[in-house]
Design a protein around this motif. Structure first.
Motif, PDB file in Angstrom:
ATOM      1  N   THR A 472       1.061  -1.159  -0.177  1.00 53.69           N
ATOM      2  CA  THR A 472       0.057  -0.005  -0.060  1.00 53.69           C
ATOM      3  C   THR A 472       0.907   1.058   0.027  1.00 53.69           C
ATOM      4  O   THR A 472       0.457   2.251  -0.764  1.00 53.69           O
ATOM      5  CB  THR A 472      -0.797  -0.034   1.236  1.00 53.69           C
ATOM      6  N   HIS A 518      -6.380   5.480   5.001  1.00 54.36           N
ATOM      7  CA  HIS A 518      -6.859   4.015   4.522  1.00 54.36           C
ATOM      8  C   HIS A 518      -7.965   4.165   3.565  1.00 54.36           C
ATOM      9  O   HIS A 518      -7.995   3.138   2.533  1.00 54.36           O
ATOM     10  CB  HIS A 518      -7.420   3.377   5.866  1.00 54.36           C
ATOM     11  N   ALA A 521      -6.391   4.686   0.220  1.00 55.63           N
ATOM     12  CA  ALA A 521      -5.637   3.357  -0.054  1.00 55.63           C
ATOM     13  C   ALA A 521      -6.504   2.543  -0.630  1.00 55.63           C
ATOM     14  O   ALA A 521      -6.078   1.664  -1.723  1.00 55.63           O
ATOM     15  CB  ALA A 521      -4.796   2.758   1.089  1.00 55.63           C
ATOM     16  N   ASP A 522      -7.610   2.175  -0.027  1.00 52.82           N
ATOM     17  CA  ASP A 522      -8.719   1.260  -0.720  1.00 52.82           C
ATOM     18  C   ASP A 522      -8.954   1.894  -2.060  1.00 52.82           C
ATOM     19  O   ASP A 522      -9.213   0.822  -2.879  1.00 52.82           O
ATOM     20  CB  ASP A 522      -9.745   1.408   0.210  1.00 52.82           C
ATOM     21  N   SER A 525      -6.279   0.900  -4.658  1.00 55.34           N
ATOM     22  CA  SER A 525      -6.190  -0.699  -4.710  1.00 55.34           C
ATOM     23  C   SER A 525      -7.477  -1.182  -5.621  1.00 55.34           C
ATOM     24  O   SER A 525      -7.049  -2.285  -6.345  1.00 55.34           O
ATOM     25  CB  SER A 525      -6.140  -1.286  -3.312  1.00 55.34           C
TER      26      SER A 525
END
Length: 599
Positions: A472, A518, A521-522, A525
């Motif tokens: 990540t 977070h 990052a999700d 991804s």
């Protein structure tokens, strides 16, 4: 040696052709209804049995055929639709001249016809063998009966889907044709039960509402656009009226229903900013362009088309939809308020026993309502009467002389459950979801800043350290420049962590930085290619906006509430949050009076 290449017998040629045109009952039916429309019918009745496979009967009141035409109609490649033999200049629906011959090759077919001012005739064809023609008593137009479809090609029968699936495909076919031809009446029966009944109407929207539901009629925006001889008309649903699948998106090109990837792409692009990715709007669009600019011949069933200038068509559709959404960005779907009103039907008040009051005292009724009735109902509102701490606060600013009631969203009067602002407008009452509304405002402000010079940032006195896994971190650092543009300055920090040095100014002081990183990052991804990233920018901004908006549960004073209402009125698309949920609902005085039975 002997000749090894031989000519296929006529009946086999026809059965092969039939496989292309008539892959399933719905496809055969489509060809027959198109013939009826081309013949000028004003009423088309379709009766099917056994999913269309045991029988399909199509009766119309169109022009009918003469005896010679009837005999020629069932021959292959005989057509009335290509007057000058120009395959590009196609003004009719059916035109390849193989539908009837193909259907006749694989079924038991009977045609009765009565030409205007002529006499009535009928003919039967079984597996491609023609009977002689006989006089018929059919009154006017043409009636075609197709029985035992594919009985002559048993191998095809094996590929038939269930009766129900075939019936649903037939219903979809009839509905699509009916959307495009509002001036023709359609009825459909299946095994004797009526499944569609669409009277003639001169209002295309009324026909769409009859098929797509009343919600669509009430919450669709009219589309009208033109560019270099190409016109686009039709209706698009407001963003707050959305569905879980893209199947309610219809595109018609010169009156033909096409299932084209083009349309789903355009619709997605146009609604990207106002709808959550998993939800899909409802649209019915009619594109008309000179026949020579589009090839409808790509596909035997004519379900796909090829445009000479696909880019221009795409641009026209997206800009027309976006324009309509922006023009109406402030309007939310009426279904939202009518649904809530439905949930507010009054029930006689009955005091509850004391022990019941105790156990329900602490729960607010919004919290306990099951998801399905998230609007609450009166019975639940009544336990709320027993709450020890009322969470509605009465403000003393009611007497202001210049109360801004004449604004569209009115003057804030109270905040309840620390999340809903109640405002009084000239027309009635407005309930605003402060979190959803503010999320949209922050999001639009982010977009505006990004468009000008990058998002304003605010340095942190002490960097925030966020622990993440190596993969990540790598993908975040790869987009470091992009994040800087978003107001987020990040640096690697030892192994397995990054340091956040600055935040967007709009977020400073209120964001949970770890959760924000977070979330982003999700977002990355899910799709880590740079080209996708541009498209995903808005998703990332949307996540940031969510972190920066007034939380549910935050108390606001009168000035703050009114400021929020005024900002909403000036912000495009503020009628729904970034996920397509409404940010406010209005109840007119009329609706409120109805609740109290003051009609």
């Amino acid at each position: 040696g002997s000749m090894r290449i031989r000519y296929l017998p006529e009946n086999l040629i026809n059965q092969i052709a039939a496989g292309e045109v008539v892959e399933r009952p719905a496809a055969a039916l489509k060809e027959l209804i198109e013939n009826s429309i081309d013949a000028g019918a004003t009423t088309i009745q379709v009766d099917i049995a056994g999913g269309g496979q045991s029988a399909m009967i199509i009766s119309d009141d169109g022009d009918g055929m003469s005896a010679e035409e009837l005999v020629a109609a069932v021959d292959r490649h005989a057509t009335s639709k290509l007057p000058d033999e120009d395959l590009l200049n196609i003004k009719n629906l059916g035109f390849r001249g193989e539908a009837l011959a193909s259907i006749a090759a694989v079924s038991r077919l009977k045609i009765q016809t009565h030409e205007k001012g002529g006499e009535g005739w009928e003919i039967s064809v079984e597996a491609g063998k023609k009977s002689d023609i006989r006089p018929s008593a059919y009154p006017q137009g043409t009636r075609i009966e197709v029985r035992d479809l594919f009985y002559a090609t048993p191998a095809r029968l094996k590929f038939m889907k269930s009766e129900r699936a075939e019936y649903m495909a037939i219903k979809d076919t009839v509905q699509r044709l009916a959307m495009a031809y509002a001036h023709v009446a359609f009825t459909l029966t299946h095994d004797g039960a009526r499944s569609l009944s669409l009277p003639v109407t001169l209002d295309p929207k009324a026909r769409l509402a009859a098929i797509l539901g009343r919600d669509f009629g009430e919450n669709a925006i009219e589309i009208n656009a033109e560019r270099e001889g190409i016109t686009l008309s039709g209706y698009a649903g407001l963003p707050t009226l959305h569905r879980g699948t893209a199947q309610y998106q219809y595109l018609f090109v010169n009156g033909r229903s096409v299932r084209d990837k083009l349309i789903t792409g355009c619709v997605r692009a146009a609604y990207a900013d106002v709808l959550h990715r998993g939800r899909h709007p409802m649209v019915a669009l009619f594109l008309n362009l000179p026949p020579e600019l589009v090839d409808v011949n790509v596909h035997p069933a004519k379900a796909e088309v090829r445009f000479q200038d696909a880019g221009m068509v795409r641009g026209l559709i997206i800009s027309a939809l976006k324009h309509a959404i922006h023009e109406n960005g402030f309007v939310t779907s009426s279904t939202v308020s009518s649904y809530a009103l439905g949930a507010l039907q009054s029930t006689p008040f009955s005091p509850r026993p004391a022990q019941y009051q105790q156990q329900h005292a602490q729960q607010s009724y919004m919290g306990t309502a099951p998801a399905a009735s998230s609007y609450g109902n009166l019975a639940e509102a009544q336990h709320a009467l027993y709450e020890h701490h009322p969470s509605a606060r009465h403000e003393t600013f009611i007497e202001q002389e210049n109360a801004p009631q004449n604004f569209p969203l009115g003057a804030a009067r109270a905040q309840i459950h620390e999340n809903y602002i109640i405002a009084q407008s000239e027309a009635g009452l407005v309930i605003v979801d402060q979190h959803a509304a503010h999320e949209r405002l922050v999001y639009e402000r982010f977009k505006a800043q990004l468009a000008q010079s990058g998002i304003e940032k605010q340095g942190l006195l002490t960097p925030e350290i966020v622990n993440l896994d190596e993969g990540t971190i790598e993908s975040l650092m790869a987009h470091k420049a992009l994040f800087a543009n978003l107001g987020l300055e990040i640096e690697p920090f030892g192994a397995g962590a990054i340091a956040v040095q600055s935040l967007p100014a709009l977020l400073s002081g209120k964001a949970d930085i770890t959760k924000l990183i977070h979330d982003i990052a999700d977002e990355l991804s899910e799709n880590d290619s740079a080209s996708m990233l541009e498209e995903r920018m808005n998703e990332i901004l949307s996540r940031m906006a969510c972190h920066g908006s007034i939380r549910s549960g935050r108390r606001m004073n009168a000035d703050e509430m009114n400021a929020l209402l005024r900002q909403m009125e000036q912000t495009p698309l503020s009628g729904q949050c970034n996920h397509g949920r409404p940010t406010y609902v209005t109840l007119s005085l009329k609706e409120i009076e109805k609740l109290f039975g003051r009609r």
